[in-house]
Design a protein around this motif. Structure first.
Motif, mmCIF file in Angstrom:
data_model
loop_
_atom_site.group_PDB
_atom_site.id
_atom_site.type_symbol
_atom_site.label_atom_id
_atom_site.label_comp_id
_atom_site.label_asym_id
_atom_site.label_seq_id
_atom_site.Cartn_x
_atom_site.Cartn_y
_atom_site.Cartn_z
ATOM 1 N N SER A 1 56.382 32.544 32.463
ATOM 2 C CA SER A 1 55.366 32.937 33.453
ATOM 3 C C SER A 1 54.432 34.098 32.633
ATOM 4 N N MET A 2 55.035 34.453 31.021
ATOM 5 C CA MET A 2 54.560 35.725 30.314
ATOM 6 C C MET A 2 53.069 35.635 30.217
ATOM 7 N N VAL A 3 52.028 34.415 31.082
ATOM 8 C CA VAL A 3 50.130 34.531 30.257
ATOM 9 C C VAL A 3 50.345 33.874 31.601
ATOM 10 N N ARG A 4 49.621 34.441 32.138
ATOM 11 C CA ARG A 4 48.275 33.616 33.795
ATOM 12 C C ARG A 4 47.465 34.678 33.383
ATOM 13 N N PHE A 5 46.272 33.918 33.758
ATOM 14 C CA PHE A 5 44.166 34.430 33.296
ATOM 15 C C PHE A 5 44.196 34.539 35.091
ATOM 16 N N LEU A 6 43.459 34.825 35.533
ATOM 17 C CA LEU A 6 41.919 35.388 36.392
ATOM 18 C C LEU A 6 40.499 34.945 35.983
ATOM 19 N N PRO A 7 40.185 34.248 37.099
ATOM 20 C CA PRO A 7 38.831 34.285 36.819
ATOM 21 C C PRO A 7 37.609 35.306 36.660
ATOM 22 N N PHE A 8 36.705 35.202 35.887
ATOM 23 C CA PHE A 8 35.622 36.650 36.326
ATOM 24 C C PHE A 8 34.490 36.261 35.887
ATOM 25 N N ASP A 9 33.807 36.236 36.923
ATOM 26 C CA ASP A 9 32.202 35.549 37.722
ATOM 27 C C ASP A 9 31.273 37.007 38.077
ATOM 28 N N ARG A 10 30.682 37.685 36.935
ATOM 29 C CA ARG A 10 29.757 38.305 37.386
ATOM 30 C C ARG A 10 29.137 38.931 38.674
ATOM 31 N N THR A 11 28.848 37.111 39.387
ATOM 32 C CA THR A 11 27.909 37.125 40.464
ATOM 33 C C THR A 11 28.818 36.967 41.955
ATOM 34 N N ASP A 12 30.273 36.862 41.552
ATOM 35 C CA ASP A 12 31.169 37.081 42.589
ATOM 36 C C ASP A 12 31.994 37.946 43.365
ATOM 37 N N GLU A 13 31.269 38.766 44.036
ATOM 38 C CA GLU A 13 32.118 40.094 45.030
ATOM 39 C C GLU A 13 33.044 40.183 44.987
ATOM 40 N N GLU A 14 33.967 38.581 46.028
ATOM 41 C CA GLU A 14 35.181 39.165 46.271
ATOM 42 C C GLU A 14 35.974 38.184 44.932
ATOM 43 N N GLY A 15 35.526 37.833 43.948
ATOM 44 C CA GLY A 15 36.310 37.095 42.592
ATOM 45 C C GLY A 15 36.725 38.655 42.381
ATOM 46 N N MET A 16 35.502 39.947 41.480
ATOM 47 C CA MET A 16 35.613 40.846 41.158
ATOM 48 C C MET A 16 36.756 41.938 41.364
ATOM 49 N N ASN A 17 36.877 41.503 43.001
ATOM 50 C CA ASN A 17 37.608 42.176 43.895
ATOM 51 C C ASN A 17 39.243 42.221 43.809
ATOM 52 N N ILE A 18 39.606 40.527 43.323
ATOM 53 C CA ILE A 18 40.155 40.856 43.577
ATOM 54 C C ILE A 18 40.688 40.965 41.699
ATOM 55 N N VAL A 19 39.633 40.406 40.592
ATOM 56 C CA VAL A 19 40.620 41.424 39.043
ATOM 57 C C VAL A 19 41.093 43.044 39.887
ATOM 58 N N LEU A 20 39.919 43.821 39.964
ATOM 59 C CA LEU A 20 40.184 45.269 40.047
ATOM 60 C C LEU A 20 41.667 45.111 40.906
ATOM 61 N N GLN A 21 41.587 44.391 42.188
ATOM 62 C CA GLN A 21 42.747 44.889 42.477
ATOM 63 C C GLN A 21 44.195 44.504 41.761
ATOM 64 N N ASN A 22 44.235 43.537 41.533
ATOM 65 C CA ASN A 22 45.151 43.739 40.211
ATOM 66 C C ASN A 22 45.103 44.911 39.199
ATOM 67 N N ILE A 23 43.711 44.592 38.988
ATOM 68 C CA ILE A 23 44.539 45.996 37.739
ATOM 69 C C ILE A 23 44.831 47.185 38.231
ATOM 70 N N ASP A 24 44.292 47.260 39.012
ATOM 71 C CA ASP A 24 44.566 48.991 40.281
ATOM 72 C C ASP A 24 46.050 49.422 40.791
ATOM 73 N N PHE A 25 46.512 47.910 40.771
ATOM 74 C CA PHE A 25 48.046 47.837 41.289
ATOM 75 C C PHE A 25 49.021 47.638 39.975
ATOM 76 N N SER A 26 47.924 47.546 38.303
ATOM 77 C CA SER A 26 49.683 47.121 38.028
ATOM 78 C C SER A 26 49.305 49.235 37.349
ATOM 79 N N ILE A 27 48.114 49.742 37.447
ATOM 80 C CA ILE A 27 48.411 50.888 36.960
ATOM 81 C C ILE A 27 48.407 52.087 38.148
ATOM 82 N N GLN A 28 48.321 51.560 39.433
ATOM 83 C CA GLN A 28 49.353 52.214 40.537
ATOM 84 C C GLN A 28 47.845 53.320 40.872
ATOM 85 N N TYR A 29 46.562 52.138 41.017
ATOM 86 C CA TYR A 29 45.447 53.635 41.215
ATOM 87 C C TYR A 29 45.156 53.736 43.474
#
Length: 285
Positions: free
Chosen positions: A226-254
């Protein structure tokens, strides 16, 4: 206090500048500040303000026009990035030192920078010395990923970047808003793929026995670990963008080291109670 950085990387045309612009606007709507640094010496235009622009240090056009160098576009860009690696002091002065910085680095699209050249790894190490927590955000155009073998190619490119950079990495399929409804439904299977099923579905297209074994080994590597998984990024979907940011913030412990903020007052009586005043009243009585 640590500082935070997204290293926005990926092939040319994958939407890195658009991603940076969209994320900065979205963070602004969440009352979070973020800055962008352009690290593409061949960039012509972008629709976001920058706190630093590598073109102030060196530009591809200047390198290509230098008669003593005689570089083409790709060679010129590699020369610019190597020059940049020898002049990180310029970047340090441009960034300054503000606690709780959140910076997106908009990087060039030449894939060799993330597969075998040391420049981006050197940048990561320098940022870490400056107390940045760095996450790589690897973008791939979703329109490119709608076929199995193209998907595997994109996965291998992402995996190469992971191996070279050795930092947390979030892989994203961009431009989901440009896909047709049929393509969106088709691409869902690539977000959490069953690589063995994908291999079986396309085995008839591979005539060489050696290539079948190689493809099966690659699919096994991706699927088993399970080395590579993708997240979808739709610039018109705020909920989807929040999910992407949550994953990034978690990875850098923001946010783990941010100062505690008082919760907003509610209408209910207990939430409106000022405990300092309450204890003061008890002391006076």
């Amino acid at each position: 206090m640590p500082r935070y950085a997204q290293l926005v990387i990926g092939p040319a045309g994958s939407g890195k500048s658009t991603y940076c612009s969209t994320v900065v606007q979205h963070l602004g709507s969440l009352n979070r500040s973020a800055q962008v640094v352009n690290l593409d010496p061949a960039a012509e235009h972008f629709d976001y303000p920058v706190m630093a622009d590598i073109r102030e240090l060196i530009q591809v056009d200047d390198v290509m026009e230098d008669p003593s160098l005689r570089f083409g576009p790709n060679g010129g860009l590699v020369f610019c990035m190597e020059y940049f690696a020898n002049n990180f002091d310029w970047l340090g002065e441009s960034l300054g030192h503000v606690e709780d910085d959140y910076i997106l680095f908009d990087c060039p699209g030449q894939i060799e920078l993330y597969t075998h050249l040391p420049v981006m790894k050197q940048l990561v190490e320098q940022l870490q010395q400056w107390e940045f927590r760095v996450c790589a955000v690897f973008l791939v155009d979703s329109q490119f990923m709608v076929e199995s073998f193209k998907f595997i190619s994109g996965v291998m490119a992402a995996l190469s970047a992971m191996v070279i950079l050795e930092i947390p990495q979030i892989n994203i399929m961009t431009k989901m808003d440009l896909l047709s409804p049929k393509a969106k439904k088709e691409i869902e299977k690539y977000l959490d793929p069953d690589m063995y099923s994908m291999m079986e579905d396309n085995s008839d297209n591979i005539r060489s026995t050696k290539l079948k074994k190689l493809t099966k080994a690659i699919c096994g590597l991706i699927d088993d670990y399970s080395m590579v998984r993708f997240l979808p990024f739709d610039r018109t979907d705020e909920e989807g963008m929040n999910i992407v940011l949550q994953n990034i913030d978690f990875s850098i412990q923001y946010g783990e080291d941010l100062e505690f903020k008082e919760p907003k007052e509610m209408d209910e009586e207990p939430a409106n109670l000022n405990y300092d005043e309450a204890f003061q009243d008890k002391g006076d009585s």
